[in-house]
Design an enzyme around this catalytic site. Sequence first.
Site, PDB file in Angstrom:
ATOM      1  CE  LYS A 107      -3.068   6.529  -1.809  1.00  0.00           C
ATOM      2  NZ  LYS A 107      -4.329   6.784  -2.584  1.00  0.00           N
ATOM      3  CE1 TYR A 127      -3.656   2.592   0.646  1.00  0.00           C
ATOM      4  CE2 TYR A 127      -2.181   3.397   2.364  1.00  0.00           C
ATOM      5  CZ  TYR A 127      -3.293   3.565   1.569  1.00  0.00           C
ATOM      6  OH  TYR A 127      -4.043   4.726   1.678  1.00  0.00           O
TER       7      TYR A 127
END
Length: 346
Positions: A181, A177
């Site tokens: 991002k 993640y």
Amino acid sequence: MEEQSNFYKVCVTGGSGFIGSCLVKKLLERGHTVHATTQNLGDESKVKVLKSLPNAETNLVLFQANIYNPDEFGPVIEGCRYVIHLATPLQHNPAGAASSSPYKDTTEAAVAGVRTIADLCSRSATVKRLIFAGSVMAASPFKEDGSGYKACNDESCWTPLHLPYSSLKNDMDLLAYVRSKTLSEKELLGYNVGELEVVSLICGLVGGDVQMLGYVPMSVRAVVGQLTGHPFSYLGLKSIQELSGSVPLIHIEDVCEAFIFCTEQSSMKGRFMCVAVDPTISEMAEYFQNKNPKLKIQDGLIVEAEKGSCCDISKLKKMGFSYKYDMDVILNDSINCAKRFGLLQL
């Protein structure tokens, strides 16, 4: 491209999520037309919430679109003036496309998704601004050599992906993640040329309560992770502390108002820190113990953490945005949300 009306058409990807559903509600209440995506139009629990919103019958159009198939977003974006991109893959399990997915992980899928969406916006005759939901986990003030934090956590900070963060080494999904991002935001900001304006809101951990949702959002679970003792929730909280040198927080109402604020400016582009307060994990524990004595911090989760860096939130404020919710409200509303669903017992 400019419209005379005060009402316009907005695309919201990930419209059935925590931020998405609240944002769609606010846009509809203001009289705008919303194109919102969800991964599965057959998921009645999520679709029913959106269809029940004020003005949804006339002003809401729902689309099924998956970030693993970014070309599906073409019809969603068509005719829109603003695109707010919230959708991001959290785990590598592309619904309905697992065996044929061209992407090896969530990072590849997220980067390809923003690239396709940015290309669609660039080619569009109507889209003025693309607004991205960034994350403080992509904006770590850690120095590149790993020797400590920079004094200030601001829009110039990018998470050094080569460093071995202790809180991430045993959770591949969380590490993925952070990577997705960081790299997808960098990819998107590369489109900030020509007529299309690209904005990234670097959002803190989102707390608060949304009554219309039938679940406790993951970010709210992280906010109260010290109280529930849930390993994954607490790990998320601890990871943000390690990456940011604090726990940057924002209320769900404020973050949605910030996205709408970005659609209301005559011109806007670049990164903007979207954080209301930045306590440490130990300051949050102290608040919980002082304000809610009946709620106990789980054993082993009282961690002494000095503030490694302070968030500079002046850039968005200088443009005229103001935060309405302080730490007291963010944490208390998050507690109330967790209580409603039985995660916390008095």
